[in-house]
Design a protein around this motif. Sequence first.
Motif, PDB file in Angstrom:
ATOM      1  N   VAL A  65       1.019  -1.239  -0.131  1.00  0.00           N
ATOM      2  CA  VAL A  65      -0.051   0.132   0.001  1.00  0.00           C
ATOM      3  C   VAL A  65       0.765   1.262   0.015  1.00  0.00           C
ATOM      4  CG1 VAL A  65      -1.671   1.230   1.233  1.00  0.00           C
ATOM      5  CG2 VAL A  65      -1.798  -1.259   1.058  1.00  0.00           C
ATOM      6  N   LEU A  66       1.751   1.409   0.753  1.00  0.00           N
ATOM      7  CA  LEU A  66       2.914   2.420   1.078  1.00  0.00           C
ATOM      8  C   LEU A  66       3.626   2.648  -0.326  1.00  0.00           C
ATOM      9  CD1 LEU A  66       3.612   2.625   4.777  1.00  0.00           C
ATOM     10  CD2 LEU A  66       1.957   3.737   3.457  1.00  0.00           C
ATOM     11  N   ARG A  67       3.627   1.678  -1.308  1.00  0.00           N
ATOM     12  CA  ARG A  67       4.405   1.745  -2.583  1.00  0.00           C
ATOM     13  C   ARG A  67       3.717   2.663  -3.372  1.00  0.00           C
ATOM     14  NH1 ARG A  67       7.062  -4.247  -3.359  1.00  0.00           N
ATOM     15  NH2 ARG A  67       8.400  -4.230  -1.589  1.00  0.00           N
ATOM     16  N   ASN A  68       2.618   3.012  -3.141  1.00  0.00           N
ATOM     17  CA  ASN A  68       1.911   3.985  -3.788  1.00  0.00           C
ATOM     18  C   ASN A  68       2.946   5.411  -3.795  1.00  0.00           C
ATOM     19  OD1 ASN A  68      -0.281   2.396  -4.900  1.00  0.00           O
ATOM     20  ND2 ASN A  68      -1.482   2.932  -2.895  1.00  0.00           N
ATOM     21  N   PHE A  69       3.440   5.721  -2.835  1.00  0.00           N
ATOM     22  CA  PHE A  69       4.194   6.774  -2.742  1.00  0.00           C
ATOM     23  C   PHE A  69       5.777   6.602  -2.630  1.00  0.00           C
ATOM     24  CE2 PHE A  69       0.169   6.466  -0.092  1.00  0.00           C
ATOM     25  CZ  PHE A  69      -0.389   7.550  -0.628  1.00  0.00           C
ATOM     26  N   ASP A  70       6.451   7.635  -2.930  1.00  0.00           N
ATOM     27  CA  ASP A  70       7.857   7.759  -2.829  1.00  0.00           C
ATOM     28  C   ASP A  70       8.350   7.373  -1.422  1.00  0.00           C
ATOM     29  OD1 ASP A  70      10.618   8.528  -4.285  1.00  0.00           O
ATOM     30  OD2 ASP A  70      10.548   9.767  -2.397  1.00  0.00           O
ATOM     31  N   ALA A  71       9.158   6.496  -1.433  1.00  0.00           N
ATOM     32  CA  ALA A  71       9.718   6.058  -0.210  1.00  0.00           C
ATOM     33  C   ALA A  71      10.539   7.113   0.591  1.00  0.00           C
ATOM     34  CB  ALA A  71      10.766   4.677  -0.311  1.00  0.00           C
ATOM     35  N   ASP A  72      11.337   7.748  -0.019  1.00  0.00           N
ATOM     36  CA  ASP A  72      12.102   8.968   0.606  1.00  0.00           C
ATOM     37  C   ASP A  72      11.317   9.861   1.093  1.00  0.00           C
ATOM     38  OD1 ASP A  72      14.569   7.592  -0.017  1.00  0.00           O
ATOM     39  OD2 ASP A  72      14.758   8.808  -1.916  1.00  0.00           O
ATOM     40  N   ASP A  73      10.209  10.415   0.478  1.00  0.00           N
ATOM     41  CA  ASP A  73       9.323  11.223   1.065  1.00  0.00           C
ATOM     42  C   ASP A  73       8.657  10.760   2.168  1.00  0.00           C
ATOM     43  OD1 ASP A  73       7.552  13.834   0.933  1.00  0.00           O
ATOM     44  OD2 ASP A  73       5.898  12.400  -0.219  1.00  0.00           O
ATOM     45  N   LEU A  74       8.155   9.498   2.182  1.00  0.00           N
ATOM     46  CA  LEU A  74       7.499   8.830   3.640  1.00  0.00           C
ATOM     47  C   LEU A  74       8.547   9.017   4.662  1.00  0.00           C
ATOM     48  CD1 LEU A  74       5.781   5.619   1.768  1.00  0.00           C
ATOM     49  CD2 LEU A  74       4.674   7.887   2.511  1.00  0.00           C
ATOM     50  N   ARG A  75       9.779   8.556   4.448  1.00  0.00           N
ATOM     51  CA  ARG A  75      10.688   8.704   5.346  1.00  0.00           C
ATOM     52  C   ARG A  75      10.844  10.053   6.041  1.00  0.00           C
ATOM     53  NH1 ARG A  75      12.902   4.156   3.056  1.00  0.00           N
ATOM     54  NH2 ARG A  75      14.183   4.951   1.408  1.00  0.00           N
ATOM     55  N   ARG A  76      10.882  10.917   5.102  1.00  0.00           N
ATOM     56  CA  ARG A  76      11.161  12.369   5.554  1.00  0.00           C
ATOM     57  C   ARG A  76       9.997  12.781   6.284  1.00  0.00           C
ATOM     58  NH1 ARG A  76       9.069  16.807   3.545  1.00  0.00           N
ATOM     59  NH2 ARG A  76       8.061  15.829   1.912  1.00  0.00           N
ATOM     60  N   ARG A  77       8.683  12.469   6.045  1.00  0.00           N
ATOM     61  CA  ARG A  77       7.426  12.883   6.726  1.00  0.00           C
ATOM     62  C   ARG A  77       7.356  12.317   7.936  1.00  0.00           C
ATOM     63  NH1 ARG A  77       4.022  15.496   3.410  1.00  0.00           N
ATOM     64  NH2 ARG A  77       4.307  15.402   1.341  1.00  0.00           N
ATOM     65  N   PHE A  78       7.766  11.138   8.165  1.00  0.00           N
ATOM     66  CA  PHE A  78       7.955  10.075   9.344  1.00  0.00           C
ATOM     67  C   PHE A  78       9.109  10.757  10.231  1.00  0.00           C
ATOM     68  CE2 PHE A  78      10.431   6.684  11.523  1.00  0.00           C
ATOM     69  CZ  PHE A  78       9.360   6.365  12.467  1.00  0.00           C
ATOM     70  N   GLU A  79      10.181  10.998  10.048  1.00  0.00           N
ATOM     71  CA  GLU A  79      11.047  11.787  10.804  1.00  0.00           C
ATOM     72  C   GLU A  79      10.740  13.244  11.050  1.00  0.00           C
ATOM     73  OE1 GLU A  79      13.888  10.587  11.905  1.00  0.00           O
ATOM     74  OE2 GLU A  79      13.693   8.637  10.792  1.00  0.00           O
ATOM     75  N   GLN A  80      10.014  13.916  10.270  1.00  0.00           N
ATOM     76  CA  GLN A  80       9.579  15.185  10.658  1.00  0.00           C
ATOM     77  C   GLN A  80       8.449  15.063  11.934  1.00  0.00           C
ATOM     78  OE1 GLN A  80       8.150  16.688   6.869  1.00  0.00           O
ATOM     79  NE2 GLN A  80       9.859  18.060   6.790  1.00  0.00           N
ATOM     80  N   ASP A  81       7.639  14.383  11.668  1.00  0.00           N
ATOM     81  CA  ASP A  81       6.664  13.660  12.851  1.00  0.00           C
ATOM     82  C   ASP A  81       7.224  13.609  14.058  1.00  0.00           C
ATOM     83  OD1 ASP A  81       4.486  14.755  11.276  1.00  0.00           O
ATOM     84  OD2 ASP A  81       4.085  12.887  10.398  1.00  0.00           O
ATOM     85  N   LEU A  82       8.233  12.544  13.874  1.00  0.00           N
ATOM     86  CA  LEU A  82       9.109  12.213  15.130  1.00  0.00           C
ATOM     87  C   LEU A  82       9.680  13.176  15.825  1.00  0.00           C
ATOM     88  CD1 LEU A  82      10.757   8.718  14.263  1.00  0.00           C
ATOM     89  CD2 LEU A  82       9.123   9.318  16.020  1.00  0.00           C
ATOM     90  N   ASP A  83      10.476  14.111  15.018  1.00  0.00           N
ATOM     91  CA  ASP A  83      10.917  15.429  15.522  1.00  0.00           C
ATOM     92  C   ASP A  83      10.050  16.225  16.214  1.00  0.00           C
ATOM     93  OD1 ASP A  83      13.180  14.723  14.251  1.00  0.00           O
ATOM     94  OD2 ASP A  83      13.273  16.072  12.878  1.00  0.00           O
ATOM     95  N   LYS A  84       8.724  16.374  15.930  1.00  0.00           N
ATOM     96  CA  LYS A  84       8.040  17.387  16.563  1.00  0.00           C
ATOM     97  C   LYS A  84       7.680  16.503  18.027  1.00  0.00           C
ATOM     98  CE  LYS A  84       5.493  18.627  12.064  1.00  0.00           C
ATOM     99  NZ  LYS A  84       4.248  18.456  11.445  1.00  0.00           N
ATOM    100  N   LEU A  85       7.330  15.167  17.889  1.00  0.00           N
ATOM    101  CA  LEU A  85       7.019  14.516  18.857  1.00  0.00           C
ATOM    102  C   LEU A  85       8.165  14.358  19.981  1.00  0.00           C
ATOM    103  CD1 LEU A  85       5.182  11.551  17.349  1.00  0.00           C
ATOM    104  CD2 LEU A  85       4.048  13.322  18.927  1.00  0.00           C
TER     105      LEU A  85
END
Length: 151
Positions: A65-85
């Motif tokens: 399902v997540l292969r519908n999206f660019d993997a690097d973009d997903l990792r960047r978004r995940f890391e940004q959310d982790l940084d906020k937390l």
Amino acid sequence: MALWDRVKESASTMQTQLMAKKNDLKSGAFRDASMAMCALVAAADGTVDPSERQRVAQLIATNEVLRNFDADDLRRRFEQDLDKLATDFAFGKVSVMQEIAKAKKKPAEARAVIQIGIVIGGADGDFDKDEQAVVREACYALGLPPHEFDL
């Protein structure tokens, strides 16, 4: 049935259900909400250890399902959310929940976001109380009844 077996079975069932909806899960709202959910579950106990980052990286790399999206973009978004937390969990959680709530308009996407949270939470074999609690809160943010997911 032992709790661990139920967690494994639930995560497997959730993964199967996600695959069935792969073609419906292509929106930016789903992308953002799913990465926010991953970050929230990873940080649920107040710390993010390397194994949790690895589980999400593995999910991004292998989940159809997540292969519908660019993997690097997903990792960047995940890391940004982790940084906020990591910076301020309470404040970051508000921001991350807003990202999760973006999927509320489409019930299939909302359910898929919760399913991803359960898959990530159960990936280490221990879908603990903190992880269950944040996934339950996400259910409320998405307008879904937690009992639908045994939470």
